[in-house]
Design an enzyme around this catalytic site. Structure first.
Site, mmCIF file in Angstrom:
data_model
loop_
_atom_site.group_PDB
_atom_site.id
_atom_site.type_symbol
_atom_site.label_atom_id
_atom_site.label_comp_id
_atom_site.label_asym_id
_atom_site.label_seq_id
_atom_site.Cartn_x
_atom_site.Cartn_y
_atom_site.Cartn_z
ATOM 1 N N LYS A 115 0.855 -1.185 0.004
ATOM 2 C CA LYS A 115 0.042 -0.113 0.002
ATOM 3 C C LYS A 115 0.831 1.258 0.062
ATOM 4 O O LYS A 115 0.460 2.417 -0.463
ATOM 5 C CB LYS A 115 -0.836 -0.177 1.222
ATOM 6 N N LYS A 207 -7.463 -9.119 -8.846
ATOM 7 C CA LYS A 207 -8.668 -9.069 -7.764
ATOM 8 C C LYS A 207 -9.454 -7.763 -7.955
ATOM 9 O O LYS A 207 -9.281 -6.834 -8.464
ATOM 10 C CB LYS A 207 -7.918 -8.956 -6.306
ATOM 11 N N LYS A 210 -12.432 -1.720 -6.391
ATOM 12 C CA LYS A 210 -13.114 -0.361 -6.540
ATOM 13 C C LYS A 210 -12.243 0.765 -7.146
ATOM 14 O O LYS A 210 -12.578 1.705 -7.857
ATOM 15 C CB LYS A 210 -13.567 -0.018 -4.997
#
Length: 346
Positions: A115, A207, A210
């Site tokens: 991240k 995956k 959003k």
């Protein structure tokens, strides 16, 4: 390890655009677990702010995730539904656990590296410390089970390590305070079903997310029937018909993804799907998947929209859930403070 009352805790971040992957990987399972366990389902808004959130959007998204819980079938009378920031014991326990966890443990967390990317020096301390707060979320309730996907397994291992170290470090005080051999359980994972990991409709190796720039990569829970149908029909496939055996899905990620989605929506195995549709062309299989997805997801999306239009009701559900959650967490954290040696206001 002493026996602990069985209790499930799980949380979902309020980061907007809930999609089919969130539903099949988490929310659908939450609904089913209500019949077996006492459950706490948390909108983890403290985790959300580890990266910048627009305040007005965060408010909207907290309510939207809550609406998704309720629309999917989570019963707030049976399960505890609340948002994390309304229960201060999460943050209190996280600080105590910061003093139990070791820096080396956090340095091994792969999700922070993913991240934060190359600009780690500019990442928030909260993003780095996220797994310790997650441990506090779980152990504030002394939860015995947590449903986890692949991307959270490492964090649950850290939770178990923190619980074990706390039990060892304070073994004498734990026993003196009358809690037996251990205060915290070593929380067990509840592993997902046939489609715990839902992949993009445009790329079966990635995956469903959003953040994907293409809205056709995912089915949003708020999509209407026409939107669901269009996205399924446009989903990437290959030229071969569906195989009749699971082995035939190897090296065919898009086919494997659609079969897994069908299996999870219909509560059957991949093998069952292939027994029925093996040898079929994707046009026929997609038609069946459209009908199934619209039947399962359409009512959820409609109910979500109805609930979001009534924020007062959602806020009342969260307030009631927070009060019930705090009634469980507060005595646990009071006991932790006694074990650690703090002087409490009586």
């Amino acid at each position: 390890m002493p026996a602990f009352k069985e209790l499930v805790f799980s949380g979902v971040q309020p980061t907007g655009n809930l999609h089919l992957g969130n539903y099949l990987g988490a929310i659908k399972r939450f609904v089913a677990m209500q019949a077996q366990f006492e459950c706490l389902y948390c909108v983890v808004d403290l985790h959300a702010i580890t990266v910048w959130q627009d305040p007005a959007e965060l408010t909207r998204q907290i309510r939207e995730v809550t609406a998704a819980f309720l629309a999917a079938g989570i019963d707030p009378a049976r399960s505890v539904v609340f948002n994390q920031s309304q229960v201060p014991q999460h943050a209190e326990l996280a600080w105590i656990f910061n003093c139990v966890a070791r820096l080396g443990w956090l340095n091994r967390m792969t999700q922070f590296k993913e991240k934060a990317g190359k600009d780690r020096e500019n990442a928030s301390i909260g993003l780095y410390d996220y797994p310790v707060l997650m441990a506090a979320d779980i152990l504030a309730y002394r939860a015995t089970h947590v449903p986890v996907g692949e991307d959270q397994k490492q964090h649950l291992e850290l939770t178990r390590d923190i619980a074990q170290k706390f039990n060892n470090d304070f073994a004498g005080a734990i026993a003196e305070q009358g809690h037996g051999e251990a205060f915290f359980p070593i929380t067990e994972p509840l592993i997902g079903g046939p489609a715990a990991r839902v992949m993009s409709l445009r790329d079966g190796t990635k995956k469903m997310s959003k953040s994907d720039p293409s809205d056709y990569s995912r089915i949003n829970l708020t999509d209407d029937s026409d939107g669901i149908a269009t996205k399924v029909r446009k989903a990437k496939t290959d030229a071969e018909p569906l195989p009749s055996e699971i082995a035939g899905l190897e090296k065919r990620p898009e086919a494997d993804n659609l079969v897994g989605i069908f299996a999870a929506l219909n509560d059957v195995s991949r093998e069952d799907v292939l027994r029925e549709y093996g040898g079929a062309q994707f046009s026929a299989f997609k038609g069946a998947l459209v009908d199934l997805a619209v039947a399962k997801l359409g009512p959820i999306g409609a109910e979500m929209k109805r609930l979001v239009a009534d924020p007062g009701h959602i806020d009342a559900v969260l307030a009631d859930g927070a009060a019930r959650a705090e009634a469980i967490a507060a005595p646990n954290i009071a006991a932790v403070k006694d074990i650690v040696g703090f002087v409490r206001r009586r």
